[in-house]
Design a protein around this motif. Sequence first.
Motif, mmCIF file in Angstrom:
data_model
loop_
_atom_site.group_PDB
_atom_site.id
_atom_site.type_symbol
_atom_site.label_atom_id
_atom_site.label_comp_id
_atom_site.label_asym_id
_atom_site.label_seq_id
_atom_site.Cartn_x
_atom_site.Cartn_y
_atom_site.Cartn_z
ATOM 1 N N MET A 166 0.901 -1.254 -0.150
ATOM 2 C CA MET A 166 0.042 -0.059 0.056
ATOM 3 C C MET A 166 0.941 1.328 0.031
ATOM 4 O O MET A 166 1.677 1.198 0.745
ATOM 5 N N TYR A 167 0.673 2.332 -0.863
ATOM 6 C CA TYR A 167 1.140 3.431 -0.856
ATOM 7 C C TYR A 167 0.101 4.635 -0.642
ATOM 8 O O TYR A 167 -0.974 4.463 -1.113
ATOM 9 N N TRP A 168 0.682 5.645 -0.308
ATOM 10 C CA TRP A 168 -0.417 6.773 -0.005
ATOM 11 C C TRP A 168 0.512 8.311 0.389
ATOM 12 O O TRP A 168 1.761 8.064 0.454
ATOM 13 N N GLY A 169 0.013 9.262 0.530
ATOM 14 C CA GLY A 169 0.457 10.432 1.128
ATOM 15 C C GLY A 169 0.446 11.643 0.363
ATOM 16 O O GLY A 169 0.345 11.839 -0.962
ATOM 17 N N ASN A 170 0.363 12.683 1.110
ATOM 18 C CA ASN A 170 0.582 14.030 0.387
ATOM 19 C C ASN A 170 1.159 14.905 2.022
ATOM 20 O O ASN A 170 0.685 14.946 2.708
ATOM 21 N N PRO A 171 2.232 15.563 1.561
ATOM 22 C CA PRO A 171 3.186 15.640 0.200
ATOM 23 C C PRO A 171 4.132 14.874 -0.104
ATOM 24 O O PRO A 171 4.922 14.882 -0.917
ATOM 25 N N TYR A 175 5.014 3.834 2.425
ATOM 26 C CA TYR A 175 4.263 2.708 1.906
ATOM 27 C C TYR A 175 4.602 1.709 2.940
ATOM 28 O O TYR A 175 5.617 1.983 3.858
ATOM 29 N N VAL A 176 3.895 0.524 2.726
ATOM 30 C CA VAL A 176 3.871 -0.413 3.693
ATOM 31 C C VAL A 176 3.570 -1.917 3.002
ATOM 32 O O VAL A 176 2.953 -1.774 2.219
ATOM 33 N N LYS A 177 3.967 -2.940 3.439
ATOM 34 C CA LYS A 177 3.561 -4.311 3.073
ATOM 35 C C LYS A 177 2.289 -4.741 3.719
ATOM 36 O O LYS A 177 2.261 -4.448 4.815
ATOM 37 N N LEU A 178 1.599 -5.340 2.935
ATOM 38 C CA LEU A 178 0.282 -5.857 3.383
ATOM 39 C C LEU A 178 0.451 -7.464 3.451
ATOM 40 O O LEU A 178 0.915 -8.008 2.837
ATOM 41 N N ASN A 179 -0.184 -8.011 4.541
ATOM 42 C CA ASN A 179 -0.117 -9.470 4.698
ATOM 43 C C ASN A 179 -1.244 -9.923 3.612
ATOM 44 O O ASN A 179 -1.790 -9.246 2.912
ATOM 45 N N GLU A 180 -1.222 -11.368 3.224
ATOM 46 C CA GLU A 180 -1.896 -11.993 2.600
ATOM 47 C C GLU A 180 -3.449 -11.793 2.740
ATOM 48 O O GLU A 180 -4.384 -11.735 1.802
#
Length: 465
Positions: A166-171, A175-180
């Motif tokens: 998952m990626y996100w953000g302003n400005p 990101y982080v890994k997601l589990n299955e």
Amino acid sequence: MKPNTKTTIKTHLLGGLLLLISQQVFAQNPIIQTKHTADPAPLVYKDTVYLYTGHDEDDAFGFKMKNWLLYTTTDMVNWRDHGPVALLEDFKWANADNGAWAPQCVERNGKFYFYCPIPNGGGIGVLVSDSPYGPFVDPIGKPLIKHSKEDIDPTVFIDDDGQAYMYWGNPNVWYVKLNEDMISIDGEIIKEASMAKIDGKEDPFHYQEGPWVWKKASNYYMAYASTCCPEGMGYATSTSPTGPWKFQGMIMRPNSRSNGNHPGIIDYKGKSYVFGFNYDILQQTMSKHYERRSVAVTELLYNTDGTLQELPFWTRKSVEPVETINPYKRTEAETIAFSEGLKTEKKTEWERNIPWDTGAKLADRMVVTSVHHGDYLMVRAVDFSKGVKSLDVNVAPLYGGSIEIRTGNIEGPLLGVVQISSSGEGDVYRTVSAPMKNISGIHDVFFIFKGSKDLFDFDWWQFKS
């Protein structure tokens, strides 16, 4: 950059479909005209594109967003409205009645995961369903991500090895890994160093918000809203889903006609597409800025070296159809390529309209409403391979009126007229039939409404051969 000649000159499809369709260039961008839509998040599942969007209310001054909408297509030009697919109130922990900002829905192992930001530091929540149409429910009862006030605009990418990110953000980009299971995280939240803002200064990536990550061949791509304001679309590439990222240029440069933008990118039936938004429908009637946006789409073209061709800012012309519509099966009236003056609304029909004694539910309908004299809707690439004898329409008459059926354009050849002679039955849906002139081939079809006052609600149509 060297254009990919094979990509840019390929215009034929379905055995010459485009040669059979009306040659008139007709406005189709924005692709949704009956509501104000924003923050497009397309998902390809099986043979259908599911387009999840934000929803700017008709009276929005700033951001006024309470739910997320769903549209579908199998031809990239005719979009069926399914109404709200999720609401802010689906997150019981969220203290917000406004702020249904940019979401994304992804599929994994037959389940659909809908990631939604909750503004003002509320975090990012996740809803789950067994169907892309919902209903969606909150499986964890709390934010999936609650890290900072930058927790907006989530995008999720599942790599070839099955690892989800998952990626996100302003400005900044986080990101982080997601589990299955797609509803829990694996490890620490990381700030993307190669794209990070330094001392508040604008970085060479011109990153603003709204990341969208995908992979093609061995390249990882991140598109995003760039600069502010207005916003264009920039993009970067990497050899890894975790970077470092290299700025490659602009997909679309900013334009003063559009305060924002938000990319959503897919491959579908042999072509690539980029979605975003503009303010064209607002600007037909308003001279000042309001947050009432409208989703648009155009074809995305790759160069032979994997870079992207820069596109002009959103034009009125959209994309070409990749399939045809079968007119001999029931088609919902809210399946629209382009319209003027109309709205769509979900309505429930009860046996009795007495609040304490409604009786049985007869139907939940999504209908075309706000129908007045001169309004019309267009459906593209209708394949009349069997010819035509008549047309059935299902309507609920208010003051009544008529529907002219024309091909090619709003003044094109007349196939016939459906007379809706009854009135005062806006809560009773009935099927009305009318003879049509015979026609064959593939045509754009216009339903043009005539009469006075509020004419009727329009539920579905079906040609007979």
